[in-house]
Design a protein around this motif. Structure first.
Motif, PDB file in Angstrom:
ATOM      1  N   GLY A 172       0.797  -1.214   0.000  1.00 62.63           N
ATOM      2  CA  GLY A 172       0.000   0.000   0.000  1.00 62.63           C
ATOM      3  C   GLY A 172       0.832   1.268   0.000  1.00 62.63           C
ATOM      4  N   THR A 173       2.005   1.207   0.604  1.00 60.85           N
ATOM      5  CA  THR A 173       2.851   2.399   0.699  1.00 60.85           C
ATOM      6  C   THR A 173       3.647   2.647  -0.569  1.00 60.85           C
ATOM      7  OG1 THR A 173       3.053   2.169   3.098  1.00 60.85           O
ATOM      8  CG2 THR A 173       4.739   3.480   1.985  1.00 60.85           C
TER       9      THR A 173
ATOM     10  N   ASP B 222      10.999   8.220   0.381  1.00 62.57           N
ATOM     11  CA  ASP B 222      10.893   6.771   0.589  1.00 62.57           C
ATOM     12  C   ASP B 222      11.279   6.402   2.013  1.00 62.57           C
ATOM     13  OD1 ASP B 222      10.149   6.243  -2.089  1.00 62.57           O
ATOM     14  OD2 ASP B 222      12.249   6.206  -2.712  1.00 62.57           O
ATOM     15  N   ARG B 223      12.341   7.000   2.514  1.00 65.33           N
ATOM     16  CA  ARG B 223      12.795   6.689   3.877  1.00 65.33           C
ATOM     17  C   ARG B 223      11.776   7.152   4.914  1.00 65.33           C
ATOM     18  NH1 ARG B 223      17.647   8.322   1.248  1.00 65.33           N
ATOM     19  NH2 ARG B 223      19.045   6.528   0.965  1.00 65.33           N
ATOM     20  N   THR B 224      11.137   8.279   4.652  1.00 56.89           N
ATOM     21  CA  THR B 224      10.082   8.736   5.553  1.00 56.89           C
ATOM     22  C   THR B 224       8.924   7.750   5.568  1.00 56.89           C
ATOM     23  OG1 THR B 224      10.668  11.063   5.233  1.00 56.89           O
ATOM     24  CG2 THR B 224       8.445  10.602   6.020  1.00 56.89           C
ATOM     25  N   ASP B 225       8.552   7.265   4.383  1.00 51.40           N
ATOM     26  CA  ASP B 225       7.483   6.263   4.304  1.00 51.40           C
ATOM     27  C   ASP B 225       7.868   4.982   5.041  1.00 51.40           C
ATOM     28  OD1 ASP B 225       5.835   7.919   2.854  1.00 51.40           O
ATOM     29  OD2 ASP B 225       6.364   7.087   0.905  1.00 51.40           O
TER      30      ASP B 225
ATOM     31  N   GLU C 143       7.489   1.302   9.910  1.00 53.53           N
ATOM     32  CA  GLU C 143       8.099   0.786  11.135  1.00 53.53           C
ATOM     33  C   GLU C 143       7.246   1.111  12.351  1.00 53.53           C
ATOM     34  OE1 GLU C 143      12.875   1.085   9.997  1.00 53.53           O
ATOM     35  OE2 GLU C 143      11.924   2.640  11.200  1.00 53.53           O
ATOM     36  N   THR C 144       6.855   2.371  12.460  1.00 56.86           N
ATOM     37  CA  THR C 144       6.076   2.815  13.621  1.00 56.86           C
ATOM     38  C   THR C 144       4.715   2.146  13.675  1.00 56.86           C
ATOM     39  OG1 THR C 144       7.193   4.968  13.597  1.00 56.86           O
ATOM     40  CG2 THR C 144       5.113   4.828  14.788  1.00 56.86           C
TER      41      THR C 144
ATOM     42  N   LEU D 242      16.113  -0.183   3.472  1.00 51.09           N
ATOM     43  CA  LEU D 242      15.567   0.199   2.173  1.00 51.09           C
ATOM     44  C   LEU D 242      16.706   0.300   1.165  1.00 51.09           C
ATOM     45  CD1 LEU D 242      12.688   0.969   1.178  1.00 51.09           C
ATOM     46  CD2 LEU D 242      13.321   3.361   1.563  1.00 51.09           C
ATOM     47  N   VAL D 243      16.601  -0.414   0.038  1.00 48.10           N
ATOM     48  CA  VAL D 243      17.689  -0.462  -0.939  1.00 48.10           C
ATOM     49  C   VAL D 243      17.136  -0.276  -2.348  1.00 48.10           C
ATOM     50  CG1 VAL D 243      19.054  -2.008   0.517  1.00 48.10           C
ATOM     51  CG2 VAL D 243      17.546  -2.969  -1.238  1.00 48.10           C
TER      52      VAL D 243
END
Length: 268
Positions: free
Chosen positions: A38-39, A80-83, A88-89, A105-106
């Motif tokens: 979904g993200t 992407d890293r924020t998503d 995670e949260t 994330l890669v």
């Protein structure tokens, strides 16, 4: 697979499988799949993987964390890293079975690059369990427990030590110390194992087994490595444990690693 984690041809057996996920963690995996899809969606996501104790079938409810590796078509952006942090949260707060979520994330180009062939490429192909998409391991080689693999997976421990000391100095709460001790201890145990991996001639990710195998070749350090293995499973808020790992065992291990295997190829 033989008793040393190898297939009949001498290559390292891939760890983990979805059918090994303990029943208590099945809802976590289902929610993970939905969150990642979904993200990121198919436009950004190439594939996604689980790794660690959950796909190995050794996770303990309330203690084990959830480890994820989404591989994107392009190199990850700050968005992407924020998503990923949001995922995670969300997962960590939704499931008491897990104690923390970590997302690595890669980008697919990095995974398949020559520079990462024996580090990130090995990690994905041998230690990660496919969850979504087309498996990138199909484009990577089968790996053997060689000195090259040892050097490229953990030959940069010395670079991590100053960062850990800075984080330790900034740690205030018990949670800060526990989170850092888990990261440091796991890295040190795995580095200790890969130091002796080519001599032993096999592969394992079990922290206790890693420590004991290391101790066969370095008995004078086995007590410290056992503490590291225990801390990797049950993080400690005791700053003296973290100090031992960062200021004694870690520097010795980094120097011995360089002497035996050389330094890891530098990254840009």
């Amino acid at each position: 697979m033989n008793g040393q984690g190898l297939d009949d041809d001498g290559t390292i057996t891939r760890e983990g499988a979805l059918d090994r996920v303990p029943a208590a963690f099945a809802p976590v995996v289902d929610a993970t799949r939905a969150q990642i899809t979904g993200t990121f969606g198919s436009a950004r996501l190439h594939s996604a993987y689980l790794y660690g104790s959950i796909p190995r079938g050794t996770a303990t409810p309330g203690i084990s964390d959830l480890d994820l590796l989404p591989a994107l078509h392009d190199e990850p952006t700050e968005a992407d890293r924020t998503d990923a942090k949001t995922i995670e949260t969300t997962l960590d707060h939704s499931f008491p079975q897990i104690d923390g979520v970590g997302i690595l994330l890669v980008g697919t180009r990095t995974v398949l690059s020559d520079l990462e062939r024996h580090d990130l490429g090995f990690f994905l192909a041998s230690l990660c369990t496919p969850l979504l998409g087309t498996d990138l391991a199909e484009q990577l080689p089968r790996y053997r427990p060689t000195a090259l693999l040892a050097r490229e997976t953990n030959g940069d421990l010395a670079l991590a030590l100053p960062r850990w000391r800075t984080r330790a100095a900034e740690a205030v709460t018990d949670a800060d110390h526990k989170n850092l001790s888990r990261v440091v201890a796991r890295r040190i145990v795995r580095t200790g194992f890969t130091l002796v991996m080519p001599r032993w001639g096999g592969w394992t990710s079990d922290l206790n087994e890693c420590a004991e195998l290391f101790g066969r070749y370095y008995p004078e350090r086995i007590k410290q490595m056992r503490v590291a293995a225990t801390t990797g499973r049950a993080p400690s808020a005791d700053p003296t444990v973290l100090g031992m790992l960062i200021d004694d065992l870690g520097p010795w291990l980094a120097a011995e690693y360089t002497a035996v295997h050389g330094d890891k190829a530098p990254r840009p």
